[in-house]
Scaffold this motif. Sequence first.
Motif, PDB file in Angstrom:
ATOM      1  N   VAL A 176       0.838  -1.202   0.000  1.00 57.35           N
ATOM      2  CA  VAL A 176       0.000   0.000   0.000  1.00 57.35           C
ATOM      3  C   VAL A 176       0.874   1.254   0.000  1.00 57.35           C
ATOM      4  O   VAL A 176       0.607   2.231  -0.725  1.00 57.35           O
ATOM      5  CB  VAL A 176      -0.955  -0.005   1.206  1.00 57.35           C
ATOM      6  N   LEU A 177       1.922   1.244   0.803  1.00 57.36           N
ATOM      7  CA  LEU A 177       2.838   2.390   0.848  1.00 57.36           C
ATOM      8  C   LEU A 177       3.498   2.629  -0.502  1.00 57.36           C
ATOM      9  O   LEU A 177       3.671   3.776  -0.926  1.00 57.36           O
ATOM     10  CB  LEU A 177       3.900   2.155   1.922  1.00 57.36           C
ATOM     11  N   GLN A 178       3.841   1.557  -1.200  1.00 62.69           N
ATOM     12  CA  GLN A 178       4.468   1.705  -2.514  1.00 62.69           C
ATOM     13  C   GLN A 178       3.479   2.281  -3.523  1.00 62.69           C
ATOM     14  O   GLN A 178       3.837   3.147  -4.330  1.00 62.69           O
ATOM     15  CB  GLN A 178       5.001   0.361  -3.002  1.00 62.69           C
ATOM     16  N   VAL A 179       2.234   1.807  -3.486  1.00 62.26           N
ATOM     17  CA  VAL A 179       1.224   2.360  -4.388  1.00 62.26           C
ATOM     18  C   VAL A 179       1.020   3.848  -4.100  1.00 62.26           C
ATOM     19  O   VAL A 179       0.919   4.666  -5.019  1.00 62.26           O
ATOM     20  CB  VAL A 179      -0.106   1.592  -4.255  1.00 62.26           C
ATOM     21  N   ARG A 180       0.960   4.211  -2.822  1.00 59.69           N
ATOM     22  CA  ARG A 180       0.792   5.621  -2.473  1.00 59.69           C
ATOM     23  C   ARG A 180       1.944   6.453  -3.020  1.00 59.69           C
ATOM     24  O   ARG A 180       1.730   7.522  -3.601  1.00 59.69           O
ATOM     25  CB  ARG A 180       0.704   5.782  -0.951  1.00 59.69           C
ATOM     26  N   GLU A 181       3.188   5.950  -2.853  1.00 62.57           N
ATOM     27  CA  GLU A 181       4.341   6.698  -3.342  1.00 62.57           C
ATOM     28  C   GLU A 181       4.339   6.787  -4.862  1.00 62.57           C
ATOM     29  O   GLU A 181       4.674   7.834  -5.436  1.00 62.57           O
ATOM     30  CB  GLU A 181       5.633   6.051  -2.860  1.00 62.57           C
ATOM     31  N   ASP A 182       3.959   5.708  -5.535  1.00 58.56           N
ATOM     32  CA  ASP A 182       3.891   5.735  -7.002  1.00 58.56           C
ATOM     33  C   ASP A 182       2.912   6.794  -7.492  1.00 58.56           C
ATOM     34  O   ASP A 182       3.135   7.413  -8.543  1.00 58.56           O
ATOM     35  CB  ASP A 182       3.463   4.366  -7.533  1.00 58.56           C
ATOM     36  N   ARG A 183       1.849   7.013  -6.749  1.00 61.38           N
ATOM     37  CA  ARG A 183       0.808   7.943  -7.193  1.00 61.38           C
ATOM     38  C   ARG A 183       1.030   9.376  -6.718  1.00 61.38           C
ATOM     39  O   ARG A 183       0.613  10.319  -7.400  1.00 61.38           O
ATOM     40  CB  ARG A 183      -0.563   7.461  -6.691  1.00 61.38           C
ATOM     41  N   LEU A 293      -3.184   0.514  14.750  1.00 62.45           N
ATOM     42  CA  LEU A 293      -2.289   0.032  13.693  1.00 62.45           C
ATOM     43  C   LEU A 293      -3.088  -0.395  12.471  1.00 62.45           C
ATOM     44  O   LEU A 293      -2.714  -0.083  11.330  1.00 62.45           O
ATOM     45  CB  LEU A 293      -1.458  -1.141  14.219  1.00 62.45           C
ATOM     46  N   TYR A 294      -4.181  -1.108  12.679  1.00 64.59           N
ATOM     47  CA  TYR A 294      -5.017  -1.525  11.554  1.00 64.59           C
ATOM     48  C   TYR A 294      -5.648  -0.314  10.866  1.00 64.59           C
ATOM     49  O   TYR A 294      -5.747  -0.264   9.633  1.00 64.59           O
ATOM     50  CB  TYR A 294      -6.088  -2.504  12.021  1.00 64.59           C
ATOM     51  N   ALA A 295      -6.088   0.675  11.663  1.00 61.76           N
ATOM     52  CA  ALA A 295      -6.671   1.893  11.089  1.00 61.76           C
ATOM     53  C   ALA A 295      -5.655   2.642  10.244  1.00 61.76           C
ATOM     54  O   ALA A 295      -6.010   3.285   9.240  1.00 61.76           O
ATOM     55  CB  ALA A 295      -7.201   2.798  12.199  1.00 61.76           C
ATOM     56  N   LEU A 296      -4.391   2.546  10.642  1.00 69.24           N
ATOM     57  CA  LEU A 296      -3.323   3.187   9.884  1.00 69.24           C
ATOM     58  C   LEU A 296      -3.318   2.726   8.437  1.00 69.24           C
ATOM     59  O   LEU A 296      -3.157   3.529   7.511  1.00 69.24           O
ATOM     60  CB  LEU A 296      -1.991   2.862  10.561  1.00 69.24           C
ATOM     61  N   ARG A 297      -3.499   1.413   8.231  1.00 76.50           N
ATOM     62  CA  ARG A 297      -3.503   0.925   6.851  1.00 76.50           C
ATOM     63  C   ARG A 297      -4.673   1.523   6.073  1.00 76.50           C
ATOM     64  O   ARG A 297      -4.523   1.879   4.892  1.00 76.50           O
ATOM     65  CB  ARG A 297      -3.545  -0.605   6.809  1.00 76.50           C
ATOM     66  N   PHE A 298      -5.838   1.664   6.700  1.00 75.89           N
ATOM     67  CA  PHE A 298      -6.983   2.223   5.987  1.00 75.89           C
ATOM     68  C   PHE A 298      -6.765   3.698   5.650  1.00 75.89           C
ATOM     69  O   PHE A 298      -7.194   4.170   4.589  1.00 75.89           O
ATOM     70  CB  PHE A 298      -8.259   2.019   6.797  1.00 75.89           C
ATOM     71  N   ASN A 299      -6.107   4.440   6.522  1.00 77.58           N
ATOM     72  CA  ASN A 299      -5.785   5.824   6.196  1.00 77.58           C
ATOM     73  C   ASN A 299      -4.787   5.900   5.052  1.00 77.58           C
ATOM     74  O   ASN A 299      -4.855   6.808   4.214  1.00 77.58           O
ATOM     75  CB  ASN A 299      -5.239   6.547   7.430  1.00 77.58           C
ATOM     76  N   LEU A 300      -3.864   4.933   4.988  1.00 75.59           N
ATOM     77  CA  LEU A 300      -2.929   4.896   3.863  1.00 75.59           C
ATOM     78  C   LEU A 300      -3.619   4.452   2.576  1.00 75.59           C
ATOM     79  O   LEU A 300      -3.234   4.876   1.485  1.00 75.59           O
ATOM     80  CB  LEU A 300      -1.747   3.993   4.197  1.00 75.59           C
ATOM     81  N   HIS A 301      -4.651   3.587   2.691  1.00 75.74           N
ATOM     82  CA  HIS A 301      -5.481   3.305   1.518  1.00 75.74           C
ATOM     83  C   HIS A 301      -6.050   4.613   0.969  1.00 75.74           C
ATOM     84  O   HIS A 301      -5.993   4.881  -0.237  1.00 75.74           O
ATOM     85  CB  HIS A 301      -6.663   2.402   1.907  1.00 75.74           C
ATOM     86  N   ALA A 302      -6.636   5.417   1.868  1.00 80.57           N
ATOM     87  CA  ALA A 302      -7.244   6.678   1.443  1.00 80.57           C
ATOM     88  C   ALA A 302      -6.204   7.611   0.829  1.00 80.57           C
ATOM     89  O   ALA A 302      -6.473   8.311  -0.148  1.00 80.57           O
ATOM     90  CB  ALA A 302      -7.932   7.352   2.632  1.00 80.57           C
ATOM     91  N   ALA A 304      -3.621   6.696  -0.839  1.00 81.75           N
ATOM     92  CA  ALA A 304      -3.320   6.203  -2.186  1.00 81.75           C
ATOM     93  C   ALA A 304      -4.476   6.455  -3.146  1.00 81.75           C
ATOM     94  O   ALA A 304      -4.267   6.750  -4.325  1.00 81.75           O
ATOM     95  CB  ALA A 304      -2.993   4.713  -2.131  1.00 81.75           C
ATOM     96  N   LEU A 305      -5.702   6.333  -2.647  1.00 79.58           N
ATOM     97  CA  LEU A 305      -6.873   6.547  -3.497  1.00 79.58           C
ATOM     98  C   LEU A 305      -7.056   8.019  -3.842  1.00 79.58           C
ATOM     99  O   LEU A 305      -7.532   8.354  -4.935  1.00 79.58           O
ATOM    100  CB  LEU A 305      -8.129   6.029  -2.790  1.00 79.58           C
ATOM    101  N   PHE A 306      -6.693   8.902  -2.904  1.00 76.00           N
ATOM    102  CA  PHE A 306      -6.878  10.345  -3.096  1.00 76.00           C
ATOM    103  C   PHE A 306      -5.537  11.040  -2.836  1.00 76.00           C
ATOM    104  O   PHE A 306      -5.356  11.709  -1.811  1.00 76.00           O
ATOM    105  CB  PHE A 306      -7.964  10.861  -2.151  1.00 76.00           C
TER     106      PHE A 306
END
Length: 342
Positions: A176-183, A293-302, A304-306
């Motif tokens: 997820v972090l890599q996708v966020r950085e790519d975008r 910690l789990y919520a952290l991943r969902f914020n990183l999803h957001a 990457a999406l936005f």
Amino acid sequence: MDSGAVTINDNGDFQLDPAVLAVLPGVAEIINVSHHGESAWAKALRIDTLTTNGDQESYFMKVSVGFHGREALKGEFEGTSAIYAITPDFCPEPIAWGSLERQEDCHFYLCKFYKFADGVPEPGSFCEKLARLHSNGTSPEGKFGFHCTTYNGDLPQDNTWHDRWEQFFANGLRHVLQVREDRAGPHETLDTLLPDLFDKVIPRLLRPLGTNGRSITPSLVHGDLWCGNASIVNEGTEEGIVYDPAAFWAHNEYELGNWRPARNQFTRLYFDEYHSHVPKAEPAEDYDDRNALYALRFNLHAAALFPNQEEYVQMAVDEIQRLIEKFPDGLTEEEGSVLARL
């Protein structure tokens, strides 16, 4: 209509793509096809039909294009099918997915149509169904992951099978972090925090779930369970169903990470009701920090999406900093394990 899935002939009759007609069960006539919303990565249609036994049935169809559109709809079908196999009263009945014949590189997902009422489902019945989903079903070979890629919006998740939850979570978060950085490009503050997140915080909070005689059994999770993916289907009882899954086999508490951000409208009542059916995992004293910690991943999803909305990255940065400050030494020998790099 410009979805590619349906045309209107000279007589005003709706003509669905042959690939869709082939999988619609028992249809004698297409009564109506209407637009039913769209996102940045998909369009939705409602198909009203008359069946061969004289009943009227309605179906929901999502249409998307390209490789990722195809894989996302496949993942939605496979994830919904897995949920339906365990809790058929908790999601739409999936019908099929495939590729259109008349439009190149255009794909569809088809399920039963539901008319939704306003609001989120009431916590009692909703959380009982979610607890049943998490408590039943068996992951292949007892592993964490999923047999295909599933998507959170247009974000492909890395569902590679792992024996240990800590491994799976760390691997998926790195993706997820890599996708966020790519975008969105590098983020200096976030990047400086990641070594301590992966080397200290994740082992400290997740490894104890499977040490000192403790273990967790993989649960099938929806994977993107926020208020936009759960609706009331019966106004009288406020019964609810879920849809648009990003499913995989996980620690059941991962699901509740998406409830922590207030934007997702699942209040403390939902946490309490859920845990009246499923107890918090041990060590229970780590529960709130695991949830963070789990919520952290969902914020990183957001994030990457936005990628243009900096607030999501900042939420992640703030939480990582807090967790690092709370667990500066990671997992110590005194806590039952030696800290090891994943």
